[in-house]
Design a protein around this motif. Sequence first.
Motif, PDB file in Angstrom:
ATOM      1  N   THR A  48     -21.571  10.096   0.294  1.00  0.00           N
ATOM      2  CA  THR A  48     -22.406  11.278   0.058  1.00  0.00           C
ATOM      3  C   THR A  48     -23.211  11.107  -1.213  1.00  0.00           C
ATOM      4  O   THR A  48     -24.415  11.391  -1.247  1.00  0.00           O
ATOM      5  N   ARG A  49     -22.591  10.619  -2.249  1.00  0.00           N
ATOM      6  CA  ARG A  49     -23.281  10.394  -3.525  1.00  0.00           C
ATOM      7  C   ARG A  49     -24.408   9.375  -3.346  1.00  0.00           C
ATOM      8  O   ARG A  49     -25.525   9.580  -3.810  1.00  0.00           O
ATOM      9  N   ARG A  50     -24.120   8.273  -2.643  1.00  0.00           N
ATOM     10  CA  ARG A  50     -25.147   7.244  -2.424  1.00  0.00           C
ATOM     11  C   ARG A  50     -26.325   7.814  -1.637  1.00  0.00           C
ATOM     12  O   ARG A  50     -27.484   7.524  -1.935  1.00  0.00           O
ATOM     13  N   ARG A  51     -26.034   8.610  -0.620  1.00  0.00           N
ATOM     14  CA  ARG A  51     -27.097   9.176   0.209  1.00  0.00           C
ATOM     15  C   ARG A  51     -27.983  10.093  -0.622  1.00  0.00           C
ATOM     16  O   ARG A  51     -29.213  10.051  -0.520  1.00  0.00           O
ATOM     17  N   ARG A  52     -27.376  10.919  -1.442  1.00  0.00           N
ATOM     18  CA  ARG A  52     -28.159  11.827  -2.279  1.00  0.00           C
ATOM     19  C   ARG A  52     -29.000  11.039  -3.275  1.00  0.00           C
ATOM     20  O   ARG A  52     -30.163  11.353  -3.506  1.00  0.00           O
ATOM     21  N   GLU A  53     -28.421  10.007  -3.880  1.00  0.00           N
ATOM     22  CA  GLU A  53     -29.155   9.196  -4.852  1.00  0.00           C
ATOM     23  C   GLU A  53     -30.303   8.459  -4.172  1.00  0.00           C
ATOM     24  O   GLU A  53     -31.403   8.380  -4.719  1.00  0.00           O
ATOM     25  N   TYR A  54     -30.062   7.916  -2.977  1.00  0.00           N
ATOM     26  CA  TYR A  54     -31.113   7.189  -2.270  1.00  0.00           C
ATOM     27  C   TYR A  54     -32.234   8.143  -1.857  1.00  0.00           C
ATOM     28  O   TYR A  54     -33.418   7.810  -1.960  1.00  0.00           O
TER      29      TYR A  54
END
Length: 83
Positions: A18-24
Amino acid sequence: MGAVVPAPAWWPEALAATRRRREYTAQLLTHATPSVDHGRLLLEFPAPDLVADWHDSRAGDALDGALEHLGRAMPNEAVSLPA
């Protein structure tokens, strides 16, 4: 009230994803020029590969959630700027 069940073993992976998706999503949005056209958010990207990345990553879903949270829900569309 029932017994407390510990978080599943895969929960840390879900949080990280979830964190990676938001950052991307945020990284992609730095390349977009936004405008509102007839009630939809138009995101113009400088290159077609960024539009493809936007769709492949489902970043639009993350943006939808953020806009809904802000009370600004509207459909979004990603397009590339004319060459």
